[in-house]
Design an enzyme around this catalytic site. Structure first.
Site, PDB file in Angstrom:
ATOM      1  N   ASP A  13       0.858  -1.151   0.062  1.00  0.00           N
ATOM      2  CA  ASP A  13       0.085   0.051  -0.082  1.00  0.00           C
ATOM      3  C   ASP A  13       0.806   1.352   0.042  1.00  0.00           C
ATOM      4  O   ASP A  13       2.211   1.164   0.203  1.00  0.00           O
ATOM      5  CB  ASP A  13      -1.025  -0.001   1.232  1.00  0.00           C
ATOM      6  CG  ASP A  13      -1.858   1.201   1.293  1.00  0.00           C
ATOM      7  OD1 ASP A  13      -2.243   1.460   0.210  1.00  0.00           O
ATOM      8  OD2 ASP A  13      -1.997   1.598   2.402  1.00  0.00           O
ATOM      9  N   ASP A  15      -0.324   5.170   0.910  1.00  0.00           N
ATOM     10  CA  ASP A  15      -0.318   6.044   2.135  1.00  0.00           C
ATOM     11  C   ASP A  15      -0.285   5.521   3.410  1.00  0.00           C
ATOM     12  O   ASP A  15      -0.980   4.776   3.436  1.00  0.00           O
ATOM     13  CB  ASP A  15      -1.643   6.829   1.840  1.00  0.00           C
ATOM     14  CG  ASP A  15      -1.765   8.301   2.651  1.00  0.00           C
ATOM     15  OD1 ASP A  15      -0.703   8.645   3.348  1.00  0.00           O
ATOM     16  OD2 ASP A  15      -2.689   8.917   2.436  1.00  0.00           O
ATOM     17  N   ASP A 209      -1.297  -0.595   6.117  1.00  0.00           N
ATOM     18  CA  ASP A 209      -1.453  -0.016   7.561  1.00  0.00           C
ATOM     19  C   ASP A 209      -2.807  -0.014   7.901  1.00  0.00           C
ATOM     20  O   ASP A 209      -2.982   0.491   9.118  1.00  0.00           O
ATOM     21  CB  ASP A 209      -1.103   1.399   7.203  1.00  0.00           C
ATOM     22  CG  ASP A 209      -1.900   2.353   6.403  1.00  0.00           C
ATOM     23  OD1 ASP A 209      -2.345   2.073   5.302  1.00  0.00           O
ATOM     24  OD2 ASP A 209      -2.224   3.449   7.165  1.00  0.00           O
TER      25      ASP A 209
END
Length: 258
Positions: A13, A15, A209
């Site tokens: 991922d 961001d 995250d």
């Protein structure tokens, strides 16, 4: 940590894993250089349909990280792939940025505001009541409703702002039709990532995250999941979910130094 390092490839991922806003996170440069030095395969996934791979590459370049456009895969690209596989040569009415429209054009899906097969929605800063009315009209006439991702909100430089899930909600409410969302946690994104890397699910690790999009998508794709605490999830949040990541790290830099 050796189990992670021995993976052939990584799907990451962006961001909260690679950067926050316009700042590269600690340890990311070391991690990317380690992947390059060790001939690891990797792809960066993003649920955002707002930028093309070239634009994402330039964004990272401005932050001091050199990653070629071929290493990015966006929800706009996944949406175009999905529609092309379902209905080749279809048409769409799009509420979204130019990157979403370009991804659709690349798969020969053309714009149609009269009788499209699909209404496609992604993040955009040109959302208007006029476009909302048109989308509702077309869905009521039979167009299928597609969302590039289900995210309700997303982080920006000015704080939390509405994302695709929020923009598409009025259309769902007004028409009584539920959208189909292509982006994470739909495992389609990770399966496309595996295809790009030409890897089997056992050969890669997925790093994210967020428990509610990243980790569940990895679990449902049967890949080893790595949760990093450099984004929106705190360690105490993990027990709130009925599934768990296989590994928990402070950030991707831990893979190199751990």
């Amino acid at each position: 940590m050796e189990e992670i390092r021995n993976k052939i490839g990584f799907i990451c991922d962006m961001d909260g894993v690679i950067y926050h806003g316009n700042k590269i996170l600690d340890g990311v440069s070391d991690f990317v250089n380690w992947m390059l030095d060790n001939d690891k395969k990797f792809v960066f996934l993003t649920n955002s349909p707002e930028r093309t791979p070239h634009e994402l590459s330039m964004k990272l370049e401005r932050m001091g990280l050199s990653v070629p456009p071929k290493c990015f895969y966006t929800s706009a690209m996944a949406t175009a792939e999905f529609l092309h596989s379902q209905n080749p040569g279809c048409t769409a009415y799009v509420i979204g940025e130019a990157a979403l429209t370009k991804s659709l054009y690349d798969k020969r899906i053309y714009m149609n505001d009269v009788d499209p097969d699909y209404v496609v929605v992604g993040e955009t800063r040109t959302y208007s009541f006029e476009k909302l009315e048109k989308a509702i009209e077309l869905v009521n006439k039979g167009a299928k409703l597609i969302g590039a991702n289900p995210d309700i909100t997303g982080p920006t430089e000015r704080g939390i702002m509405p994302a695709t899930g929020s923009l598409i909600a009025p259309i769902e409410i007004a028409t009584g039709k539920k959208a189909y969302f292509v982006g994470k946690p739909n495992p389609i994104m990770i399966r496309h990532g595996l295809n790009m890397l030409e890897c089997h699910s056992a050969e890669i690790a997925f790093i994210g995250d967020r428990m509610d999009t990243d980790i569940v998508a990895g679990v449902e794709s049967n890949v080893d999941t790595v949760l990093v605490l450099s984004g929106v999830t705190a360690r105490e949040d993990i027990d709130k979910f009925p599934y768990r990541p296989k590994y928990i790290l402070n950030g991707v830099g831990d893979i190199v130094k751990g």
